[in-house]
Design a protein around this motif. Structure first.
Motif, mmCIF file in Angstrom:
data_model
loop_
_atom_site.group_PDB
_atom_site.id
_atom_site.type_symbol
_atom_site.label_atom_id
_atom_site.label_comp_id
_atom_site.label_asym_id
_atom_site.label_seq_id
_atom_site.Cartn_x
_atom_site.Cartn_y
_atom_site.Cartn_z
ATOM 1 N N GLY A 1 65.473 57.385 49.645
ATOM 2 C CA GLY A 1 66.623 57.986 48.985
ATOM 3 C C GLY A 1 66.309 58.846 47.782
ATOM 4 O O GLY A 1 67.176 59.596 47.321
ATOM 5 N N ILE A 2 65.104 58.780 47.244
ATOM 6 C CA ILE A 2 64.805 59.574 46.040
ATOM 7 C C ILE A 2 64.798 61.065 46.353
ATOM 8 O O ILE A 2 65.235 61.890 45.542
ATOM 9 C CB ILE A 2 63.471 59.117 45.418
ATOM 10 C CG1 ILE A 2 63.634 57.714 44.823
ATOM 11 C CG2 ILE A 2 62.997 60.100 44.357
ATOM 12 C CD1 ILE A 2 62.406 57.172 44.128
ATOM 13 N N LYS A 3 64.329 61.419 47.532
ATOM 14 C CA LYS A 3 64.262 62.840 47.893
ATOM 15 C C LYS A 3 65.639 63.501 47.848
ATOM 16 O O LYS A 3 65.762 64.689 47.531
ATOM 17 C CB LYS A 3 63.633 62.965 49.280
ATOM 18 C CG LYS A 3 63.373 64.383 49.736
ATOM 19 C CD LYS A 3 62.483 64.386 50.949
ATOM 20 C CE LYS A 3 62.781 65.491 51.931
ATOM 21 N NZ LYS A 3 63.240 66.729 51.401
ATOM 22 N N SER A 4 66.690 62.723 48.103
ATOM 23 C CA SER A 4 68.038 63.293 48.093
ATOM 24 C C SER A 4 68.536 63.588 46.683
ATOM 25 O O SER A 4 69.556 64.264 46.511
ATOM 26 C CB SER A 4 69.015 62.340 48.787
ATOM 27 O OG SER A 4 69.138 61.129 48.053
ATOM 28 N N LEU A 5 67.822 63.101 45.677
ATOM 29 C CA LEU A 5 68.245 63.293 44.289
ATOM 30 C C LEU A 5 67.700 64.579 43.683
ATOM 31 O O LEU A 5 68.039 64.919 42.548
ATOM 32 C CB LEU A 5 67.783 62.102 43.438
ATOM 33 C CG LEU A 5 68.244 60.715 43.889
ATOM 34 C CD1 LEU A 5 67.635 59.637 42.994
ATOM 35 C CD2 LEU A 5 69.760 60.621 43.891
ATOM 36 N N THR A 6 66.854 65.297 44.402
ATOM 37 C CA THR A 6 66.197 66.472 43.846
ATOM 38 C C THR A 6 66.023 67.534 44.919
ATOM 39 O O THR A 6 65.944 67.220 46.117
ATOM 40 C CB THR A 6 64.821 66.092 43.261
ATOM 41 O OG1 THR A 6 64.128 67.275 42.836
ATOM 42 C CG2 THR A 6 63.965 65.360 44.285
ATOM 43 N N SER A 7 65.924 68.772 44.481
ATOM 44 C CA SER A 7 65.621 69.865 45.411
ATOM 45 C C SER A 7 64.127 70.153 45.463
ATOM 46 O O SER A 7 63.677 70.977 46.258
ATOM 47 C CB SER A 7 66.363 71.136 44.981
ATOM 48 O OG SER A 7 65.931 71.538 43.679
ATOM 49 N N ARG A 8 63.374 69.464 44.612
ATOM 50 C CA ARG A 8 61.923 69.663 44.582
ATOM 51 C C ARG A 8 61.239 68.785 45.634
ATOM 52 O O ARG A 8 61.756 67.729 45.996
ATOM 53 C CB ARG A 8 61.366 69.314 43.205
ATOM 54 C CG ARG A 8 61.992 70.041 42.038
ATOM 55 C CD ARG A 8 61.875 71.539 42.152
ATOM 56 N NE ARG A 8 62.144 72.194 40.882
ATOM 57 C CZ ARG A 8 62.434 73.480 40.742
ATOM 58 N NH1 ARG A 8 62.515 74.247 41.820
ATOM 59 N NH2 ARG A 8 62.645 73.997 39.547
ATOM 60 N N PRO A 9 60.086 69.198 46.110
ATOM 61 C CA PRO A 9 59.376 68.364 47.086
ATOM 62 C C PRO A 9 58.902 67.056 46.472
ATOM 63 O O PRO A 9 58.664 66.965 45.263
ATOM 64 C CB PRO A 9 58.203 69.243 47.529
ATOM 65 C CG PRO A 9 58.046 70.272 46.458
ATOM 66 C CD PRO A 9 59.409 70.478 45.869
ATOM 67 N N VAL A 10 58.780 66.054 47.332
ATOM 68 C CA VAL A 10 58.364 64.712 46.927
ATOM 69 C C VAL A 10 57.139 64.314 47.731
ATOM 70 O O VAL A 10 57.098 64.480 48.960
ATOM 71 C CB VAL A 10 59.496 63.690 47.168
ATOM 72 C CG1 VAL A 10 59.012 62.264 46.917
ATOM 73 C CG2 VAL A 10 60.700 64.011 46.288
ATOM 74 N N VAL A 11 56.138 63.789 47.042
ATOM 75 C CA VAL A 11 54.960 63.229 47.705
ATOM 76 C C VAL A 11 54.877 61.752 47.351
ATOM 77 O O VAL A 11 55.186 61.351 46.224
ATOM 78 C CB VAL A 11 53.654 63.964 47.305
ATOM 79 C CG1 VAL A 11 53.353 63.820 45.823
ATOM 80 C CG2 VAL A 11 52.476 63.451 48.123
#
Length: 690
Positions: free
Chosen positions: A285-295
């Motif tokens: 769910g963290i990826k949905s909180l930002t428009s930046r890529p997540v690794v």
């Protein structure tokens, strides 16, 4: 072979600020034991990852200012302009095949004792330094000028990073090691000014430094922020809920979010305690909180698991440290449709012990790790064979298997003779112990590779004696016959056999691995101090025994402090009901009890027991080698040019030592004798003019 279309998503480019990663394979920062002491070795190691297809390759922790360093641990340094050339060499190697080169800038704050520079440590609040060795040092709370200075130091380090040729900067705020986490966590930030209290205030310093980064290098370098997903220390810690709040409050602050679980022990726990993708729930769910890529990370070894992380919306890039060490060519093998050729990480954490012991790191699966420059060993290529035509390898444990595989790659005709009914030696047995199933990959990878080679013949149930070897007519012989655990207690506490009553059943790890597991009141005596004592205690409890573990050390499985699992081992044994006696040895073994003694004061106590499991030292099974040595005058008539003993048969050690020994034997066969020369390259510090 063509790439499986299922994996196409892994090779899509990903934009990170002003730069673009060519694929989703992201080698996160990882230690290696080399750092500033062995910069060319580290550069070559990172270069092998570039050749292997990684889209992003990061350095390890790089100390960005002399006022915060972690001596005796050996990391990189970027203290002034004189550090730029060695880092530029590394960046160049990392970018050689189209990957992005990243540098992790670290200010250790509450984790930096400054034993080398003798500077007073700085941290958000005045607290004792947190180190593995509990250094008796305290940090001074930073005042406003200190914070302004630290921001300027970060800017200076970013400019130097750009000069060195890096494409990405990682600001380190994870694992409890970085100043950004120290500001974010209420456990280490107890300030009452605008930098403490609310999450918005605790995040102020992070915002300021990232904004400084955008203003300084943001037009040419991507800015990543590495955070712990959860400190795992209770209410005062920077918990997963606050991490999510922080990301949502600052969703577009960095160019990429780099997420890693808790303390280093949480993030990089061994396979015995952490499954692949173990951090998935914390990332969800963290990826949905930002428009930046997540690794994110999770000891990813399976391309299918990697694809699920992307397609399910958990991650944008697949972060790997240990898997990239076990196989620097993992991305290329996926791209070329050679999944079965991947050397999968076994999660033993031997690589981490290099950092913890301030030595050059090893890898159980990849013996070439950190030897790419020192010895010129390529992780995928071997030099051509020498004058010998064929090699007999006696023993198919980890040393024998690795030797046979590497020799065959050089072009030799190889016969591999194993006395038992299966390949793998100690690995075949140990992988059946609690929590160690992944260790079977050491055997599985090599067994498969050998099965694909036309110049290798494998023989099971083939116990060879002296006369057999003399009559076979092989040019060269490698003896890899392993070792046996001692039953007499000789190890560190006892250098000669301890007094043992013949009426007390005494078992060794070999007995238990063969299925002879005692019941009743069992004393496990651990004077080995690695994983075996704790694993066998768990095995015994699960088989119904009442177990007391006695060790002369202050810790259960003491050396596993270096593999980040000691606390987990102790916790598990306590939960299983194992009674633990620390700082006590075995003075003697009687018919119905053992006599323990305090290692400091010598007081003795009787401890009832129905059997004893002796985890002491091992003895090399080198009888065949000694027999051959005694018949050296007959070698020429038998057509034998050389005989060498390798692995545990030469000197017992961890599995990584065995695979290294097998690989080294294969590399050095038929090579010129270097005499008294050092068998590897090293770098010497230059003398400064007086």
């Amino acid at each position: 072979m063509a790439r499986d279309p299922r994996y196409d998503v892994l090779f899509e480019p990903v934009k990170i600020g002003p730069v673009t990663a060519k694929n989703r394979f992201y080698q996160v920062p990882h230690c290696n034991g080399g750092g500033y002491r062995d910069p060319s070795a580290v550069a070559a190691m990172r270069g092998s990852k570039a050749e292997g297809g990684w889209g992003v390759i990061f350095t390890e922790q790089c100390e960005m200012h002399h006022s915060s360093e972690i001596t005796p641990y050996i990391e990189l340094r970027l203290w002034d302009d004189e550090d730029i050339p060695q880092l530029a060499k590394m960046a160049g190697r990392m970018k050689e095949y189209g990957g992005l080169a990243g540098i992790q800038l670290a200010y250790s704050g509450i984790n930096g004792p400054n034993l080398y520079t003798k500077e007073v440590p700085l941290a958000p609040s005045a607290l004792p330094i947190r180190t593995f060795t509990n250094d008796p040092v305290q940090a001074r709370a930073m005042d406003k000028q200190d914070i302004r200075d630290l921001r300027r130091w970060f800017v200076n380090a970013m400019k130097r990073s750009r000069t060195a040729g890096f494409d990405l900067v990682c600001l380190y705020g994870a694992h409890g090691f970085g100043i950004f986490q120290h500001f974010l966590s209420r456990a280490t930030n107890q300030r009452t000014d605008e930098y403490g209290g609310s999450l918005e205030n605790r995040a102020r310093f992070v915002r300021e430094v990232v904004e400084d980064a955008h203003n300084t290098i943001g037009d040419s370098m991507g800015i990543t922020l590495r955070l712990s997903l959860d400190e795992m220390i209770g209410d005062l810690g920077f918990a997963n809920s606050e991490v999510r709040d922080f990301v949502e409050m600052h969703k577009d602050l960095p160019d990429l979010w780099d997420l890693a679980h808790g303390a280093w022990e949480d993030c990089s726990g061994p396979s015995r305690f952490k499954e692949e993708a173990a951090q998935q729930d914390l990332v969800q769910g963290i990826k949905s909180l930002t428009s930046r890529p997540v690794v994110g990370v999770g000891r990813f070894t399976s391309p299918d698991v990697m694809v699920r992380q992307i397609n399910s919306g958990l991650l944008d890039l697949i972060g790997c440290a240990r898997p990239s060490i076990a196989d620097p060519f993992l991305p290329k093998k996926v791209e070329e449709g050679r999944i079965e050729d991947i050397r999968e990480c076994i999660g033993c954490n031997i690589c981490i012990t290099g950092d913890m012991t301030m030595s050059i790191s090893r890898c159980t699966q990849n013996p070439t790790f950190m030897e790419e420059w020192r010895k010129g060993w390529h992780p995928e290529r071997m030099q051509e064979k020498g004058q010998s035509q064929n090699v007999l390898v006696v023993g198919a444990g980890p040393a024998g298997l690795e030797a046979a595989h590497a020799l065959a790659k050089r072009g030799y005709d190889v016969a591999l003779a194993e006395a038992g009914t299966e390949l793998g030696g100690r690995v075949a047995l140990e992988c059946k112990l609690p929590g160690l199933s992944a260790w079977g990959r050491v055997r599985d990878y090599r067994e498969y590779q050998l099965s694909q080679m036309g110049n290798v013949e494998t023989y099971l149930n083939s116990e060879l004696g002296l006369q057999d070897v003399l009559e076979f007519g092989f040019d060269t012989i490698a003896i890899a016959t392993g070792s046996t655990w001692r039953r007499d207690g000789v190890a560190r506490q006892h250098v000669v056999p301890m007094p043992i009553d013949d009426n007390m059943p005494v078992y060794t790890p070999d007995d238990l691995m063969a299925g002879n597991v005692p019941a009743g009141d069992v004393v496990v005596y651990d004077d080995d101090h690695y994983y075996m004592g704790g694993v066998l205690a768990e095995l015994l409890v699960r088989a119904g025994a009442a177990v007391t573990l006695v060790t002369p050390s202050a810790y259960v499985s003491d050396w596993t402090n270096n593999t980040l699992e000691q606390a987990s081992i102790h916790k598990r044994l306590v939960e299983l009901g194992v009674k633990i006696q620390l700082n006590r040895g075995l003075q003697s073994i009687a018919a119905d009890h053992v006599v323990t003694d305090c290692v400091y004061a010598g007081q003795t106590e009787a401890l009832p027991a129905s059997s004893v499991v002796m985890v002491a030292s091992q003895v090399a099974n080198d009888g065949l080698w000694r027999d051959l040595q005694a018949r050296e005058p007959d070698w020429a008539d038998a057509g034998i040019a050389s005989v060498k003993v390798i692995g545990d048969a030469q000197a017992p050690g961890p599995i990584a030592w065995a695979t290294y020994a097998g690989h080294r034997y294969a590399r050095e066969l038929d090579m010129p004798d270097t005499g008294d020369e050092i068998p590897f390259r090293r770098e010497i510090a230059r003398l400064s003019p007086d």
